[in-house]
Structure formats: C-alpha cells, structure tokens
Design a protein around this motif. Structure first.
Motif, PDB file in Angstrom:
ATOM      1  N   PRO A  83      33.543  28.392  46.011  1.00 58.95           N
ATOM      2  CA  PRO A  83      32.091  28.303  45.810  1.00 58.95           C
ATOM      3  C   PRO A  83      31.556  29.517  45.061  1.00 58.95           C
ATOM      4  O   PRO A  83      32.117  30.619  45.134  1.00 58.95           O
ATOM      5  N   ALA A  84      30.454  29.328  44.339  1.00 60.38           N
ATOM      6  CA  ALA A  84      29.857  30.405  43.548  1.00 60.38           C
ATOM      7  C   ALA A  84      29.400  31.578  44.412  1.00 60.38           C
ATOM      8  O   ALA A  84      29.283  32.706  43.929  1.00 60.38           O
ATOM      9  N   THR A  85      29.141  31.347  45.698  1.00 59.16           N
ATOM     10  CA  THR A  85      28.673  32.412  46.593  1.00 59.16           C
ATOM     11  C   THR A  85      29.811  33.185  47.246  1.00 59.16           C
ATOM     12  O   THR A  85      29.559  34.088  48.053  1.00 59.16           O
ATOM     13  N   THR A  86      31.051  32.866  46.916  1.00 58.14           N
ATOM     14  CA  THR A  86      32.205  33.511  47.552  1.00 58.14           C
ATOM     15  C   THR A  86      32.188  35.023  47.314  1.00 58.14           C
ATOM     16  O   THR A  86      31.974  35.497  46.203  1.00 58.14           O
ATOM     17  N   ASP A  87      32.421  35.778  48.378  1.00 62.83           N
ATOM     18  CA  ASP A  87      32.490  37.234  48.310  1.00 62.83           C
ATOM     19  C   ASP A  87      33.723  37.675  49.098  1.00 62.83           C
ATOM     20  O   ASP A  87      33.793  37.489  50.310  1.00 62.83           O
ATOM     21  N   TRP A  88      34.698  38.241  48.392  1.00 58.27           N
ATOM     22  CA  TRP A  88      35.936  38.673  49.045  1.00 58.27           C
ATOM     23  C   TRP A  88      35.860  40.107  49.559  1.00 58.27           C
ATOM     24  O   TRP A  88      36.822  40.602  50.157  1.00 58.27           O
ATOM     25  N   ALA A  89      34.766  40.814  49.323  1.00 63.19           N
ATOM     26  CA  ALA A  89      34.705  42.251  49.622  1.00 63.19           C
ATOM     27  C   ALA A  89      34.619  42.515  51.118  1.00 63.19           C
ATOM     28  O   ALA A  89      33.902  41.835  51.851  1.00 63.19           O
ATOM     29  N   ARG A  90      35.357  43.543  51.579  1.00 61.18           N
ATOM     30  CA  ARG A  90      35.294  44.039  52.945  1.00 61.18           C
ATOM     31  C   ARG A  90      35.142  45.555  52.876  1.00 61.18           C
ATOM     32  O   ARG A  90      35.867  46.222  52.133  1.00 61.18           O
ATOM     33  N   ILE A  91      34.207  46.119  53.641  1.00 63.41           N
ATOM     34  CA  ILE A  91      33.952  47.559  53.602  1.00 63.41           C
ATOM     35  C   ILE A  91      34.867  48.270  54.600  1.00 63.41           C
ATOM     36  O   ILE A  91      34.946  47.896  55.769  1.00 63.41           O
ATOM     37  N   GLY A 138      42.507  53.509  30.728  1.00 68.61           N
ATOM     38  CA  GLY A 138      43.812  54.135  30.868  1.00 68.61           C
ATOM     39  C   GLY A 138      44.954  53.201  31.179  1.00 68.61           C
ATOM     40  O   GLY A 138      46.111  53.628  31.192  1.00 68.61           O
ATOM     41  N   SER A 139      44.671  51.930  31.445  1.00 71.78           N
ATOM     42  CA  SER A 139      45.743  50.995  31.767  1.00 71.78           C
ATOM     43  C   SER A 139      45.219  49.564  31.716  1.00 71.78           C
ATOM     44  O   SER A 139      43.998  49.333  31.728  1.00 71.78           O
ATOM     45  N   THR A 140      46.156  48.630  31.671  1.00 66.87           N
ATOM     46  CA  THR A 140      45.842  47.217  31.849  1.00 66.87           C
ATOM     47  C   THR A 140      46.423  46.798  33.188  1.00 66.87           C
ATOM     48  O   THR A 140      47.582  47.099  33.491  1.00 66.87           O
ATOM     49  N   LYS A 141      45.597  46.125  34.010  1.00 62.42           N
ATOM     50  CA  LYS A 141      46.003  45.742  35.363  1.00 62.42           C
ATOM     51  C   LYS A 141      45.822  44.250  35.548  1.00 62.42           C
ATOM     52  O   LYS A 141      44.850  43.671  35.065  1.00 62.42           O
ATOM     53  N   GLY A 142      46.741  43.646  36.265  1.00 60.20           N
ATOM     54  CA  GLY A 142      46.646  42.232  36.565  1.00 60.20           C
ATOM     55  C   GLY A 142      46.890  41.966  38.028  1.00 60.20           C
ATOM     56  O   GLY A 142      47.597  42.715  38.711  1.00 60.20           O
ATOM     57  N   VAL A 143      46.273  40.875  38.537  1.00 58.38           N
ATOM     58  CA  VAL A 143      46.446  40.505  39.926  1.00 58.38           C
ATOM     59  C   VAL A 143      46.524  38.987  40.025  1.00 58.38           C
ATOM     60  O   VAL A 143      45.823  38.265  39.315  1.00 58.38           O
ATOM     61  N   LEU A 144      47.379  38.531  40.889  1.00 61.19           N
ATOM     62  CA  LEU A 144      47.507  37.109  41.218  1.00 61.19           C
ATOM     63  C   LEU A 144      47.065  36.946  42.662  1.00 61.19           C
ATOM     64  O   LEU A 144      47.588  37.617  43.553  1.00 61.19           O
ATOM     65  N   VAL A 145      46.048  36.101  42.895  1.00 56.52           N
ATOM     66  CA  VAL A 145      45.495  35.951  44.242  1.00 56.52           C
ATOM     67  C   VAL A 145      45.363  34.473  44.573  1.00 56.52           C
ATOM     68  O   VAL A 145      45.373  33.611  43.689  1.00 56.52           O
ATOM     69  N   ASP A 146      45.223  34.194  45.872  1.00 61.74           N
ATOM     70  CA  ASP A 146      44.914  32.828  46.275  1.00 61.74           C
ATOM     71  C   ASP A 146      43.402  32.679  46.425  1.00 61.74           C
ATOM     72  O   ASP A 146      42.645  33.638  46.222  1.00 61.74           O
ATOM     73  N   THR A 147      42.945  31.514  46.782  1.00 63.29           N
ATOM     74  CA  THR A 147      41.509  31.259  46.803  1.00 63.29           C
ATOM     75  C   THR A 147      40.794  31.930  47.976  1.00 63.29           C
ATOM     76  O   THR A 147      39.567  31.936  48.015  1.00 63.29           O
ATOM     77  N   ALA A 148      41.549  32.506  48.901  1.00 60.33           N
ATOM     78  CA  ALA A 148      40.939  33.285  49.981  1.00 60.33           C
ATOM     79  C   ALA A 148      40.831  34.757  49.622  1.00 60.33           C
ATOM     80  O   ALA A 148      40.316  35.556  50.411  1.00 60.33           O
ATOM     81  N   GLY A 149      41.316  35.130  48.437  1.00 60.22           N
ATOM     82  CA  GLY A 149      41.280  36.516  48.005  1.00 60.22           C
ATOM     83  C   GLY A 149      42.489  37.330  48.409  1.00 60.22           C
ATOM     84  O   GLY A 149      42.534  38.534  48.168  1.00 60.22           O
ATOM     85  N   SER A 150      43.487  36.698  49.015  1.00 61.62           N
ATOM     86  CA  SER A 150      44.709  37.416  49.397  1.00 61.62           C
ATOM     87  C   SER A 150      45.552  37.691  48.153  1.00 61.62           C
ATOM     88  O   SER A 150      45.766  36.807  47.323  1.00 61.62           O
ATOM     89  N   ALA A 171      32.053  45.497  39.810  1.00 57.30           N
ATOM     90  CA  ALA A 171      30.883  45.401  40.688  1.00 57.30           C
ATOM     91  C   ALA A 171      30.854  44.050  41.388  1.00 57.30           C
ATOM     92  O   ALA A 171      30.583  43.957  42.593  1.00 57.30           O
ATOM     93  N   PHE A 172      31.164  43.010  40.661  1.00 58.79           N
ATOM     94  CA  PHE A 172      31.192  41.664  41.235  1.00 58.79           C
ATOM     95  C   PHE A 172      32.259  41.572  42.321  1.00 58.79           C
ATOM     96  O   PHE A 172      32.060  40.947  43.362  1.00 58.79           O
ATOM     97  N   SER A 173      33.382  42.242  42.097  1.00 58.14           N
ATOM     98  CA  SER A 173      34.499  42.159  43.048  1.00 58.14           C
ATOM     99  C   SER A 173      34.183  42.806  44.389  1.00 58.14           C
ATOM    100  O   SER A 173      34.790  42.459  45.408  1.00 58.14           O
ATOM    101  N   VAL A 174      33.249  43.768  44.405  1.00 60.76           N
ATOM    102  CA  VAL A 174      32.939  44.481  45.649  1.00 60.76           C
ATOM    103  C   VAL A 174      31.592  44.055  46.222  1.00 60.76           C
ATOM    104  O   VAL A 174      30.991  44.765  47.032  1.00 60.76           O
ATOM    105  N   GLY A 175      31.105  42.909  45.805  1.00 58.64           N
ATOM    106  CA  GLY A 175      29.930  42.334  46.433  1.00 58.64           C
ATOM    107  C   GLY A 175      28.606  42.878  45.969  1.00 58.64           C
ATOM    108  O   GLY A 175      27.593  42.710  46.657  1.00 58.64           O
TER     109      GLY A 175
END
Length: 499
Positions: free
Chosen positions: A444-452, A12-24, A246-250
């Motif tokens: 790093p490849a193990t980086t996970d930005w997800a917070r519940i 239903g849409s195209t979405k874009g995000v610009l983030v820093d390496t900490a996921g902010s 799925a990858f984005s939420v850990g």
C-alpha cells in the motif's frame, strides 16, 4: 514471494538492496567509487563507466541471491542530484555527468540567466533562486562552452532518469528532480516552465514528468542483457537520493525533517503548503502532489576527512578521543566550514573556510571539535529558516556521520532539537525498494518500514554557551566575506611557473 530491488548511486558508492514486501532485507551489495575533480570548481562522474556499470553489477549480484520461489516485482534507482547527463539518441553520454551543487563551474551562467529572467521572476515562477545546485545554468554552460556536445545531445537526464532510460528506453524525469532543474520547472504548478525550459534546452526536448513512485516502463531486452534483471520488470522512477532516504525513514508528514550526515549535510522538511524562501530550495516532494523544503552544505564529513589528512592521518578513533577531551565551545575556537564554497543559506561559491580564535594552546582535538560545532551552527541557521514555513515537529537523523560520537550530539546541543535514529541504516536504496513496491502495487502507498532505535537529546548544560557562540559564528561570514572573495579570485588565476 514478491521481492523488490532498490539501488542508489551515492557520492562515494553505489548500494543495492533486495527486500521482501514486509521490508525484511534479503541481501545487500556495495561498490565504492569516487568523483572526478578535473578543475577547480568542477565535480564530475563518468555516467556510463561508473553509474551504469555499477547498477548492472549490483543488479546481477542481487538477482543471483534471489531465494527459491522469489519473483522480482519491481525495481527503482535513485542517485545523487540534481545532476546533468547529456546523451545522444542511443542513451550514450556525450560528456561526463556534471554533479549537483558541489560543481560550481556555472557561476557566469547563473548571473546571466538571473539577469535575463529577473531574480524575483525566477523566485516567483520556479520557487528557488539560481545557485550552483540548479541544473539550468549547467545546461547553459554546456551550450556556451561545449557547443559541439550541446548540438549532438538528444536528451538531458538526472542520474536516476539516465538509468531508467538505459533500462527501459523511456525519456522521463521525476517531478522532484525536475523541481531542482531551476529555472525550467514551475514548482508551485508541478509542470515545466515551458518558455524558459525551451530557451535553455534549445533543440533538446524536455523529458516526460512522472512522480517518484510511478512506473515509467519495463526492462527491455537490451536492459535485461546488461543488468540481469528479467525482461518486463517494472521500473519505478525514483528521485534524488536524499529524498529516497527521507522516504525510507518515514519522513512523510508536514513538519517531518531529515538530517543526512555525510560528505555534505543535506536537510529535507515536508511542508503542508507551497512556501518559497530565497535562502532555501523549494521542491516537489516524493509523494504525489507534495512539496518540501531542502538545504545542503558544501562540506561536512569531507571537512572532517580533510582535517584527518592534513593533521597527520591519525585513526578516526584517536581523533574522536582527542576531540571529546575538549570541552564544548572548543575553548574559544570558531570554524566557518566553507572549504568548498557554501550552498544554503549563503549561496556563495567563493566562500572559504575560516578559523577564528586560534592560539598556541589549541590542539588538533580543538580543531576537530570546532569543525563539528561549525557544521552544527550552519545546520541551526538552516533549520531556523525552515521554521518560517512549518515548525519542525520530528527530526530523523541518517547517514554515515552518525558513527562519530560527537557530531550528532553537537547538532542537538546547538539546535536544541532531539533527533531520532532509525533502526535500519541502509539508506536511499531501502527507500527505492519501498517506492518500487508502491509503484508496482504490491504494498500500500501508506506503507512505512521505518523503526526508531534511539533518540539523541540536547544537553541543557550547553545551551547558554552555544547561544553565545552561535551569535558570534553568524557574524563571522559577513565580517570576512570580502577578504575571502579576494583570496578566492587570486586562487583562480593561472599558476605562475616555478623558476
């Protein structure tokens, strides 16, 4: 400061995000769009006018919001899929993109290819039986029905690999998307089923295989001129949007599940070893060398939107209030939510919606609650098949459908499973940004930005009721299948003139 650009082309849409390496999150952009439904069973998008134009527009807008001193380290694009985009040698689409399993035009080709290669052989070599989700039959449909288009084609793409080609000139496809291009990919071996791929694609070569977090190339001068992204920026492959989300939420470890609440429902579960089930899709995962199971319904939020329209267009809040006033079980109402056929686990494009138990005392609120319950019963049916491969250990819920005060709670009540809701709800584009960072080597490849943020727990008071209703719901489809197939065949006849 290194920054990362993620863009997702959704239904239903195209979405874009610009983030820093900490996921902010620095900035976001969204452009709504719709699919085209030119004929019954067809679902298409103009890949250049919609996907490419919107990716370029969003990229330019986000580049304009780069903070001082910021450097774009990499970008990644995901999209709906698996889709089929046929292009000439200059990456110009030759026809509208044919969308994923909601496009059911290739039923004859599914039957023909299954007969040619053998059902068990397809399951053994490709890992998944042919259905409306598979790209191979869609490519065969073009060969049979649009031979001029097929003859001019020099490359076939998914939604995200088409954008990668426009940006970099590279002809690639990620392993995950390729694993949904049945029967052309050997999911167990992470390679093309070369004999079958060449039989179906003919003169069109198979794209180079890459993993979703791999850099496929860098932005060319032509790509930069169109998108505003600097020349030389690394472009990471990406994947089908549900997997990026799925990858984005850990959802990374075996047993991790994602339930995506949207126009359709899509379910992903990471597994620890290869497993094939004719009622599910076995795919390559996002992480290098991984496997996953997937399933998807043909309707979900689209059913709720349809009900809202045909019952008078009341506000969403009013409808939810009416549905919440109805007790669980909808006072004896059951709904098969198959208004656009069904994908997993029945794989029946001729399935149709059924409402059972309707009486004069039932109201609009009953219909809405029963629809949510019907969707939830379908999810339970899928998750029970997932458990045969690896019991679900952690379920993460995402998607716009979480706005409903009923939907996710009903799924937990029906399935008996708790659901974790993440704090960050941007979606697949956020996962794309993370994949871009991993591919470029800035995180790093193990980086996970997800917070519940919260947990949805099942209400034990409803367990016994839903066990009984689920048993009845499972009997409803086989009991009505023959009749709705006859009706579906009537629906496909040419309409008679009104005199």
């Amino acid at each position: 400061m290194d920054l990362l650009l993620g863009i997702d082309m959704g239904t239903g849409s195209t979405k874009g995000v610009l983030v820093d390496t900490a996921g902010s999150v620095i900035a976001t952009e969204t452009i709504p769009h719709s699919m085209d439904l030119p004929r019954p069973g067809w679902a298409e998008v103009d890949a250049e006018a919609v996907w490419w134009r919107e990716v370029c527009t969003i990229a330019r807008a986000l580049m304009a919001k780069m903070p001082g001193g910021g450097r774009l380290a990499a970008m990644c694009v995901s999209g709906v899929g698996p889709c089929l985009v046929l292009c000439d040698s200059d990456h110009r689409p030759l026809r509208p993109a044919i969308l994923y399993g909601i496009d059911t035009r290739a039923t004859a080709e599914i039957d023909a290819l299954t007969a040619e290669f053998g059902e068990q052989n397809i399951l053994d070599r490709a890992g998944t039986l042919l259905s409306s989700q598979a790209v191979g039959p869609k490519l065969e449909w073009v060969r049979r029905n649009e031979p001029g288009v097929f003859a001019r084609a020099r490359g076939w793409y998914g939604s995200n690999s088409y954008i990668a080609a426009k940006l970099t000139g590279e002809y690639v496809i990620d392993h995950h998307t390729a694993s949904q291009c049945d029967p052309m990919y050997a999911t167990r071996d992470f390679d093309w089923n070369r004999e079958w791929a060449e039989r179906i694609s003919g003169h069109i070569p198979s794209p180079r295989l890459v993993w979703p977090s791999e850099v496929v190339g860098t932005v060319t001068a032509e790509g930069a001129d169109a998108s505003g992204v600097p020349v030389g920026t690394p472009v990471v492959a990406g994947a089908v949007d549900a997997y990026s989300e799925a990858f984005s939420v850990g959802v990374r470890a075996p047993g991790d599940q994602m339930l995506m609440y949207g126009s359709t429902m899509f379910i992903v579960q990471v597994i620890d070893e290869y497993h094939s089930d004719p009622a599910l899709w076995t795919t390559a995962g996002v992480a290098h060398g991984s496997h996953a199971l997937a399933a998807g319904t043909s309707t979900a939020g689209s059913l709720i939107n349809w009900l809202q329209t045909v019952t008078g267009g009341a506000s969403f809040d009013d409808l939810m209030a009416e549905a919440r006033a109805v007790p669980p079980g909808s006072e004896g109402l059951l709904v098969l939510p198959y208004l656009a056929g069904e994908r997993t686990p029945v794989f029946d494009p001729q399935a149709r919606g059924v409402v059972a138990g309707l009486t004069l005392r039932h109201t609009r609120g009953h219909l809405f609650r029963a629809a949510y319950e019907g969707i939830a019963f379908g999810i339970r049916q899928i998750l029970e098949r997932f458990d045969d491969a690896h019991s679900g250990t952690r379920t993460v819920a995402v998607g716009g459908g979480l706005r409903s005060p009923i939907w996710a709670q009903t799924v937990s009540d029906v399935t008996g499973r708790s659901q974790l809701v993440p704090e960050q709800a941007i979606g697949a584009s956020y996962g794309d940004a993370l994949l871009a960072g991993i591919g470029a080597g800035v995180v790093p490849a193990t980086t996970d930005w997800a917070r519940i943020a919260r947990e949805i727990e099942p209400d034990p008071a409803n367990q016994e009721l839903y066990e009984e209703l689920y048993a009845g719901w499972r009997e409803l489809y086989p009991a009505t299948r023959d009749q709705v197939h006859r009706l579906a065949n009537l629906d496909r006849r040419e309409p008679q003139p009104i005199v």
